[in-house]
Write a protein that holds these residues in place. Structure first.
Motif, PDB file in Angstrom:
ATOM      1  N   MET A 170       0.862  -1.235   0.041  1.00  0.00           N
ATOM      2  CA  MET A 170       0.038   0.083  -0.130  1.00  0.00           C
ATOM      3  C   MET A 170       0.966   1.052   0.081  1.00  0.00           C
ATOM      4  N   PHE A 171       0.601   2.233  -0.700  1.00  0.00           N
ATOM      5  CA  PHE A 171       1.235   3.313  -1.036  1.00  0.00           C
ATOM      6  C   PHE A 171       0.342   4.660  -1.249  1.00  0.00           C
ATOM      7  N   LYS A 172       1.069   5.907  -0.999  1.00  0.00           N
ATOM      8  CA  LYS A 172       0.281   6.996  -1.035  1.00  0.00           C
ATOM      9  C   LYS A 172       0.310   7.663  -2.537  1.00  0.00           C
ATOM     10  N   PRO A 173      -0.750   8.013  -2.940  1.00  0.00           N
ATOM     11  CA  PRO A 173      -0.581   8.569  -4.417  1.00  0.00           C
ATOM     12  C   PRO A 173       0.539   9.649  -4.702  1.00  0.00           C
ATOM     13  N   LEU A 214       8.051   6.825  -7.345  1.00  0.00           N
ATOM     14  CA  LEU A 214       8.386   5.321  -7.535  1.00  0.00           C
ATOM     15  C   LEU A 214       9.502   4.870  -6.855  1.00  0.00           C
ATOM     16  N   SER A 215      10.631   5.820  -6.626  1.00  0.00           N
ATOM     17  CA  SER A 215      11.592   5.305  -5.676  1.00  0.00           C
ATOM     18  C   SER A 215      11.304   4.812  -4.465  1.00  0.00           C
ATOM     19  N   THR A 275       5.706  10.511  -9.655  1.00  0.00           N
ATOM     20  CA  THR A 275       4.719  10.028  -8.514  1.00  0.00           C
ATOM     21  C   THR A 275       4.020   8.730  -9.137  1.00  0.00           C
ATOM     22  N   LEU A 276       3.236   8.245  -8.116  1.00  0.00           N
ATOM     23  CA  LEU A 276       2.236   7.130  -8.464  1.00  0.00           C
ATOM     24  C   LEU A 276       1.146   7.699  -9.154  1.00  0.00           C
ATOM     25  N   LEU A 277       0.592   9.005  -8.669  1.00  0.00           N
ATOM     26  CA  LEU A 277      -0.492   9.748  -9.553  1.00  0.00           C
ATOM     27  C   LEU A 277      -0.086  10.173 -10.965  1.00  0.00           C
ATOM     28  N   GLU A 278       1.084  10.470 -10.885  1.00  0.00           N
ATOM     29  CA  GLU A 278       1.519  10.943 -12.441  1.00  0.00           C
ATOM     30  C   GLU A 278       1.697   9.782 -13.292  1.00  0.00           C
TER      31      GLU A 278
END
Length: 478
Positions: free
Chosen positions: A376-379, A383-384, A417-420
């Motif tokens: 589980m990650f924050k948006p 990615l690092s 970022t995961l959102l991007e």
């Protein structure tokens, strides 16, 4: 209604010519030329600056009524060449010979089938949709008047009276419209689905008989309990058939797949369905970020045990298929054109909407040996952070690796970022070492101590739902 065309002559004058459906464009040209003293063999007709064929009839030319044709002079004079004419008789035999376009139809009939035509009471020549009836009309009609100027032509010689031609077999008769019958036995869900599939939704989707049977079998489950009580007990037991259990969780198969739930399943996103008669799956947390590890090979073994009824089409499945087909057929044809700034603004709005809706995202990292690590990650995390999370579980933690999506293979940048990367609310990425020799399927990628603590794929789904439910409850109480 009478039809006519307007011929624009080279001297600037206009000549109206009344036409019939079987009239050839050559006859239109000759009519206009004869009234103004032009030679028809040295001129041609154009429509919208394109030369039209003079041999075709007006009904097959595609020209509209009251159109304007331009008459222009040709570079060289048209010369007439012999035409190969073939006549088919009632017995199926054919006779053919060469004729000049100026020869009459009667000359063709006399030369090719003189013995047959004498026995006919009312000989008729049929060419395309033109009918030349009787000897007198055949003597007045030439091949040129039928549009036969070059090449080959096929005719048919029959013996029929003019009144019998109106009832011949090749005349199409439109079928009578059948009255619409509303079948009350058919479920309302299937009727609406058929209406949606046959209307503007498009996509080439059609309901088959098997789909209708499945709809009829599953429709009683959606009716109220009062209607079921009205049926006799024996009939209800016969009609009810076991249906496959709807999947609790919806994950995509493709790498980098982002899951978008339909509106009717938004509530199920933050809820964990609990079956009192069945214990929840066992979840083994092996590290931070609610990390779990499972094997796709084990999931495949369990999937082989599914009954055939699991793959039957249900009403909800059909609704989702119709919805996707409508969405695909509509496309972006009616979407307004956007500048680069507006497209960037729309993208930022979509990202803000995801941030408002999803406070975390689920990421699955699939290794070449078909083991999958979930966390589980924050948006807003780059990615690092995912790479540091994966490195803790690797056997060769000191080796360089990258994460990528397929198809096509795209190595993911560590700074975004995961959102991007469009990984919200969840996504699947692949793992690979920089050194190709370390990517063999037979190699071990995850430490042995974690392989001994495997969780089933169902347990991984359950862990996500349980985590999100806990987060939603905590945020609601605060």
């Amino acid at each position: 209604m009478d039809k006519r065309v307007t011929v624009l002559l080279p001297n600037g004058r206009r000549q109206n010519v009344n036409v019939t459906a079987n009239m050839t464009l050559l006859e239109i040209l000759e009519t206009a030329c004869s009234k103004h003293g032009y030679d028809a063999e040295e001129h041609c007709l154009k429509f919208h600056n394109k030369v039209v064929g003079l041999t075709q009839q007006f009904r097959f030319s595609g020209l509209p009524n009251n159109c304007v044709l331009e008459m222009e002079q040709t570079e060289k004079r048209r010369t007439l060449s012999n035409v190969l004419v073939c006549v088919q008789l009632n017995d199926g035999s054919r006779q053919q010979a060469d004729f000049s376009p100026n020869d009459t139809i009667w000359l063709v009939v006399e030369k090719l089938c003189e013995s047959h035509v004498k026995a006919y009471e009312s000989p008729v020549i049929i060419y395309m949709r033109s009918e030349v009836i009787g000897q007198e009309q055949m003597r007045q009609t030439t091949l040129k008047s039928l549009g036969i100027l070059e090449g080959r032509a096929m005719m048919r010689l029959i013996d029929k009276k003019p009144e019998d031609l109106k009832t011949q077999a090749n005349v199409y008769k439109a079928p009578a419209v059948k009255p619409r019958v509303d079948n009350d036995d058919q479920p309302s869900t299937s009727r609406s689905a058929m209406a949606a599939g046959g209307s503007g939704g498009g996509g080439g989707f059609a309901l088959t008989s098997n789909m209708i049977k499945n709809l009829k079998r599953t429709a009683p489950e959606e009716k109220a309990s009062g209607s079921e009580a009205a049926k006799p007990l024996g009939e209800s037991n016969q009609e009810q058939q076991p249906q496959p259990e709807a999947p609790k969780y919806d994950w995509g198969n493709g790498s980098g797949y982002v899951m978008h739930h339909p509106p009717e399943r938004k509530q199920a996103e933050n809820e964990v369905e609990e079956n009192p008669g069945k214990a929840p799956p066992v979840v083994k947390i092996i590290g931070p970020r609610q990390a779990v590890l499972f094997s796709l090979d084990e999931s495949k073994k369990n999937a082989n045990d599914l009954p055939d009824s699991f793959f039957d089409l249900t009403v909800n499945d059909l609704k989702m298929v119709l919805r996707d087909l409508k969405r695909t057929s509509s496309g972006d044809d009616d979407a307004p054109l956007l500048t680069a700034k507006l497209r960037e603004l729309e993208r930022q709005k979509a990202m803000l909407a995801k941030l408002n809706q999803y406070k975390d995202c689920v990421l699955r990292i699939q290794f070449p040996d078909r083991f999958v690590l979930q966390g589980m990650f924050k948006p807003h995390e780059p990615l690092s952070k995912v790479e540091d999370f994966v490195r803790e579980f690797l056997v060769h933690s000191g080796e360089q690796f990258h994460l990528f999506t397929i198809p096509p293979k795209k190595v993911l940048p560590s700074g975004e970022t995961l959102l991007e990367l469009n990984f919200v609310p969840n996504a699947i990425v692949h793992f690979g070492f920089i050194k190709d020799s370390l990517n063999a399927v037979s190699n071990r990628f995850v430490k042995e101590q974690y392989v001994d603590q495997l969780t089933s794929e169902e347990g991984a789904h359950y862990a996500v739902q349980k985590y999100r439910l806990t987060r939603a409850t905590a945020s609601g109480s605060s």
